[in-house]
Design an enzyme around this catalytic site. Structure first.
Site, PDB file in Angstrom:
ATOM      1  N   LYS A 208     -46.433  50.608 -43.313  1.00 41.80           N
ATOM      2  CA  LYS A 208     -45.818  51.670 -44.130  1.00 41.80           C
ATOM      3  C   LYS A 208     -46.658  52.944 -44.032  1.00 41.80           C
ATOM      4  O   LYS A 208     -46.130  54.053 -43.878  1.00 41.80           O
ATOM      5  CB  LYS A 208     -45.705  51.216 -45.596  1.00 41.80           C
ATOM      6  CG  LYS A 208     -44.637  50.154 -45.808  1.00 41.80           C
ATOM      7  CD  LYS A 208     -44.679  49.516 -47.191  1.00 41.80           C
ATOM      8  CE  LYS A 208     -43.667  48.369 -47.252  1.00 41.80           C
ATOM      9  NZ  LYS A 208     -43.660  47.599 -48.490  1.00 41.80           N
TER      10      LYS A 208
ATOM     11  N   GLN B 237     -47.226  47.334 -53.874  1.00 39.66           N
ATOM     12  CA  GLN B 237     -46.848  46.212 -53.023  1.00 39.66           C
ATOM     13  C   GLN B 237     -46.843  44.919 -53.834  1.00 39.66           C
ATOM     14  O   GLN B 237     -47.799  44.616 -54.550  1.00 39.66           O
ATOM     15  CB  GLN B 237     -47.829  46.115 -51.836  1.00 39.66           C
ATOM     16  CG  GLN B 237     -47.465  45.064 -50.805  1.00 39.66           C
ATOM     17  CD  GLN B 237     -46.209  45.384 -49.999  1.00 39.66           C
ATOM     18  OE1 GLN B 237     -45.789  46.538 -49.892  1.00 39.66           O
ATOM     19  NE2 GLN B 237     -45.600  44.364 -49.427  1.00 39.66           N
TER      20      GLN B 237
ATOM     21  N   ASP C 134     -39.358  52.716 -54.186  1.00 40.35           N
ATOM     22  CA  ASP C 134     -38.998  51.326 -53.900  1.00 40.35           C
ATOM     23  C   ASP C 134     -37.730  50.920 -54.673  1.00 40.35           C
ATOM     24  O   ASP C 134     -37.172  49.860 -54.416  1.00 40.35           O
ATOM     25  CB  ASP C 134     -40.145  50.436 -54.406  1.00 40.35           C
ATOM     26  CG  ASP C 134     -40.661  49.499 -53.349  1.00 40.35           C
ATOM     27  OD1 ASP C 134     -40.183  49.572 -52.215  1.00 40.35           O
ATOM     28  OD2 ASP C 134     -41.544  48.699 -53.681  1.00 40.35           O
TER      29      ASP C 134
HETATM   30  N1  GUN Z   1     -43.182  42.927 -50.860  1.00 42.21           N
HETATM   31  C1  GUN Z   1     -42.361  42.540 -49.850  1.00 42.21           C
HETATM   32  N2  GUN Z   1     -41.443  43.495 -49.599  1.00 42.21           N
HETATM   33  C2  GUN Z   1     -41.668  44.498 -50.466  1.00 42.21           C
HETATM   34  C3  GUN Z   1     -41.046  45.759 -50.703  1.00 42.21           C
HETATM   35  O1  GUN Z   1     -40.059  46.162 -50.074  1.00 42.21           O
HETATM   36  N3  GUN Z   1     -41.600  46.502 -51.694  1.00 42.21           N
HETATM   37  C4  GUN Z   1     -42.645  46.070 -52.426  1.00 42.21           C
HETATM   38  N4  GUN Z   1     -43.103  46.861 -53.379  1.00 42.21           N
HETATM   39  N5  GUN Z   1     -43.255  44.926 -52.232  1.00 42.21           N
HETATM   40  C5  GUN Z   1     -42.757  44.138 -51.260  1.00 42.21           C
END
Ligand code: GUN
Length: 284
Positions: free
Chosen positions: A54, A98, A121
């Site tokens: 990311k 995350q 998100d």
């Molecule tokens: N953990 C796995 N996929 C994601 C996601 O798209 N966003 C977040 N915040 N955590 C994750």
């Protein structure tokens, strides 16, 4: 294999290019570039890889990377204080915590500190409520990326029978709502669903987000269906999804590969949401 492969890698690079162009235009107009704060707590190896990707793509799109890494034994209050500081920092357009977070941290409480406008998100109660009511807001990245992929391949959603396997906050629930918003007839199946194979076999569009490797077998696929595989599991030295790809790709009309299907779209939509957050802020 007779199914058309739905190339998420290719579409994601197109979306990232669009974002990059828009970011360059913002900067050329004298505005600050969008800033993304990824928050990683602890040392989960899979999360470390996701967050690294990311951040890399955020920088490649011309955005500012404001990554924050907290140790796994950080106190709940310290984690809250960090998110509160990011919430008021004008350089930060978007905040992503995350998941999962270590057991000492209550994820819901942390997410609740993220202002809806910075919740790129789409996971806060505010954005989930906006989605539920069909109002504008940040949409969760994986389901938003899947809709973009379905549109790219001209899959008709209106009136289609869609089955979503999985009911998570990140994927299953928002996926069902986005498909409903586009006038599909939506069923949510999950681990307690009876006759899962039969339910899936009704689907013109099957979204497999169960988190169980290979749980969707060939006999669960309707001939001519569109199959979207959200699963990603390590199997020895290869990756596989929730769908038995070898069997399903002989029956479906379209299918996403693992890797190279849904995964790249998630990051592309995160960047698109971060850009939108920055643009909205400029306007206000
Ligand atoms: N953990 C796995 N996929 C994601 C996601 O798209 N966003 C977040 N915040 N955590 C994750």
């Amino acid at each position: 294999m007779s199914a058309v492969l739905m190339d998420g890698k290719l579409l994601a690079s197109k979306v990232r290019e669009e974002v990059k162009t828009a970011v360059a235009a913002m900067v050329a107009a004298g505005q600050a570039p969008p800033g993304l704060a990824t928050v990683l707590i602890g040392d989960d190896p899979a999360s470390e890889i996701y967050v690294r990707n990311k951040r890399r793509m955020c920088v490649e799109a011309g955005m500012q990377d404001h990554h924050q890494h907290l140790p796994g034994n950080v106190s709940h209050q310290e984690a809250i204080d960090l998110v509160d500081a990011l919430a008021v920092n004008p350089l930060i357009s978007g905040i992503l915590v995350q998941l999962p977070v270590p057991g000492t941290i209550v994820a819901e409480e942390l997410l609740s500190r993220i202002p809806a406008a910075k919740d790129v998100d789409g996971l806060t109660v505010a954005n989930a409520g906006l989605l539920a009511q069909g109002l504008p807001g940040h949409r969760p990245c994986t389901p938003a990326g899947i809709v973009r992929l379905l549109d790219e391949y001209a899959v008709a959603l209106e009136g289609a029978t869609a089955v979503v396997v999985g009911r998570s906050r990140l994927v299953g629930k928002p996926m069902a709502q986005l498909l409903l918003e586009r006038n599909a007839t939506v069923t949510i199946a999950h681990s307690r669903t009876r006759n899962l194979t039969e339910v899936c076999r009704n689907a013109d569009i099957l979204i497999a987000a169960a988190g169980v490797p290979g749980v969707i077998t060939g006999d669960a696929i309707r001939p001519g269906a569109t199959v979207i595989d959200v699963g990603i599991h390590r199997d020895g030295n290869r990756l596989r999804g929730d769908v038995d790809f070898a069997a399903a790709s002989k029956i479906a009309a379209r299918i996403t590969p693992v890797p190279g299907g849904v995964g790249p779209m998630t990051i592309a939509m995160l960047l698109a949401n971060t850009l939108k957050a920055a643009q909205d802020r400029q306007e206000n």
